[in-house]
Design a protein around this motif. Structure first.
Motif, PDB file in Angstrom:
ATOM      1  N   TYR A   8       7.173  -0.970   3.098  1.00 11.18           N
ATOM      2  CA  TYR A   8       7.923  -0.655   1.875  1.00 11.18           C
ATOM      3  C   TYR A   8       7.810  -1.816   0.885  1.00 11.18           C
ATOM      4  O   TYR A   8       7.619  -1.612  -0.314  1.00 11.18           O
ATOM      5  N   ASP A   9       7.934  -3.037   1.410  1.00 11.88           N
ATOM      6  CA  ASP A   9       7.807  -4.207   0.543  1.00 11.88           C
ATOM      7  C   ASP A   9       6.398  -4.334  -0.016  1.00 11.88           C
ATOM      8  O   ASP A   9       6.203  -4.911  -1.085  1.00 11.88           O
ATOM      9  N   LEU A  10       5.424  -3.786   0.697  1.00  9.64           N
ATOM     10  CA  LEU A  10       4.050  -3.806   0.203  1.00  9.64           C
ATOM     11  C   LEU A  10       3.924  -3.020  -1.100  1.00  9.64           C
ATOM     12  O   LEU A  10       3.096  -3.348  -1.956  1.00  9.64           O
ATOM     13  N   LEU A  11       4.754  -2.007  -1.279  1.00 10.65           N
ATOM     14  CA  LEU A  11       4.771  -1.252  -2.535  1.00 10.65           C
ATOM     15  C   LEU A  11       5.488  -2.026  -3.636  1.00 10.65           C
ATOM     16  O   LEU A  11       5.135  -1.908  -4.807  1.00 10.65           O
ATOM     17  N   ARG A  12       6.483  -2.801  -3.265  1.00 11.66           N
ATOM     18  CA  ARG A  12       7.313  -3.481  -4.264  1.00 11.66           C
ATOM     19  C   ARG A  12       6.805  -4.874  -4.611  1.00 11.66           C
ATOM     20  O   ARG A  12       6.859  -5.291  -5.767  1.00 11.66           O
TER      21      ARG A  12
ATOM     22  N   GLU B 162       3.330   9.189   9.205  1.00  2.84           N
ATOM     23  CA  GLU B 162       2.648   8.135   8.440  1.00  2.84           C
ATOM     24  C   GLU B 162       1.186   8.041   8.836  1.00  2.84           C
ATOM     25  O   GLU B 162       0.311   7.847   7.982  1.00  2.84           O
ATOM     26  N   ALA B 163       0.903   8.198  10.140  1.00  8.58           N
ATOM     27  CA  ALA B 163      -0.485   8.156  10.592  1.00  8.58           C
ATOM     28  C   ALA B 163      -1.294   9.281   9.965  1.00  8.58           C
ATOM     29  O   ALA B 163      -2.443   9.071   9.543  1.00  8.58           O
TER      30      ALA B 163
ATOM     31  N   GLU C  87       2.406   9.075   0.192  1.00  5.98           N
ATOM     32  CA  GLU C  87       1.838  10.173  -0.591  1.00  5.98           C
ATOM     33  C   GLU C  87       2.230  10.059  -2.062  1.00  5.98           C
ATOM     34  O   GLU C  87       1.436  10.374  -2.953  1.00  5.98           O
ATOM     35  N   GLY C  88       3.462   9.594  -2.336  1.00  4.84           N
ATOM     36  CA  GLY C  88       3.884   9.419  -3.718  1.00  4.84           C
ATOM     37  C   GLY C  88       3.080   8.350  -4.435  1.00  4.84           C
ATOM     38  O   GLY C  88       2.798   8.467  -5.636  1.00  4.84           O
TER      39      GLY C  88
END
Length: 279
Positions: free
Chosen positions: A127-131, A186-187, A161-162
């Motif tokens: 999640y932090d990888l997105l932020r 997720e996989a 996916e988003g």
């Protein structure tokens, strides 16, 4: 490494009905993958350090003190307002997560060599990888320079996916992780249903609740059965507990199947309590 989150856990007395009203039992704990993983590692008697971003507010003061009380070392930058997750725990133990991202974040300049010094593994949250993608890339780079393995736990399938699966894969590949952990949905979103694609690390673990965990390597795939759990009260944080058990076992020299079993055992403990933190 990542952000510190306050979890407000609401145990629902019955199925959620839109437009209805019902009583809940509320519990507030530290949350977010970095806090959850380090708390579980500490419960296993292994030194744990949480690094990253925490809010500059009283909520974060209490969360950091609670982690310190568990024996977790905390080395964080403080700014902004603490993120808050409202977790709805349904009667069957499944959970729904509603997130307020808070105010603040983590910059590449915040990441220090000392954060990875002496580590057996650096664990990063998907999640932090997105932020904070640049900050996580910096942490992974420092870890590689120090000879420290990197593990990553993927974001939820809906978030992947988003963002776009291809774009998210590029973010993951940029970290060059040694281990990737994800659930079955997720996989699928990442295209990990068959042979490992070229971007994937040498070891991918796909957990699926009570169903066997899949172990994917370049040599092929295997499964590790999950022992039955007597009682599931709340599944919040089970994936983080699984990660903690796996990483502690793996870096202590256990075989991959035995490390996965250690992950199952850690997840079972968290499944029996309310909230994402172990007892």
């Amino acid at each position: 490494m990542g952000k510190l989150v306050a979890d407000q856990v609401l145990e629902l007395s019955g199925p959620l009905v839109v437009g209805g009203q019902q009583r809940v039992v509320r519990t507030t704990t530290a949350g977010g993958a970095p806090a959850n993983v380090t708390a579980n590692v500490a419960r296993l008697g292994v030194p744990a350090r949480m690094t990253g971003w925490a809010g500059a507010d009283p909520a974060a003061d209490g969360l950091l003190a609670a982690l310190a009380g568990r024996g977790v070392e905390t080395v964080v930058v403080r700014r902004g307002r603490t993120p808050l997750s409202t977790v709805l725990v349904h009667p069957d133990g499944e959970r729904t997560l509603l997130s307020d991202g808070g105010e603040g974040g983590l910059e590449p300049a915040d990441v220090r060599t000392g954060w990875v010094a002496g580590a057996a593994v650096v664990h990063l949250d998907g999640y932090d990888l997105l932020r904070f993608p640049s900050a996580l890339r910096m942490a992974a780079s420092l870890a590689r320079d120090a000879g420290v393995p990197v593990s990553v736990d993927a974001a939820a399938a809906a978030r992947i996916e988003g963002h776009g699966a291809g774009a998210y894969v590029e973010l993951l590949a940029g970290l060059r992780p040694d281990v990737l952990l994800c659930n079955a949905d997720e996989a699928d979103a990442l295209g990990l249903a068959g042979d490992l694609p070229g971007w994937a690390p040498e070891l991918v673990l796909v957990h699926a609740g009570a169903r066997p965990t899949r172990v994917l390597t370049r040599a092929g795939a295997a499964e590790v059965a999950v022992e039955p759990v007597a009682s599931v009260r709340d599944t919040t944080g089970c994936g983080d507990a699984f990660a903690a058990g796996v990483l502690a076992g793996w870096r202590a020299g256990a075989s991959v199947p035995d490390a996965v079993r250690a992950g199952h055992a850690a997840a079972a403990v968290v499944a029996g309590v309310v909230g994402a933190q172990p007892p």
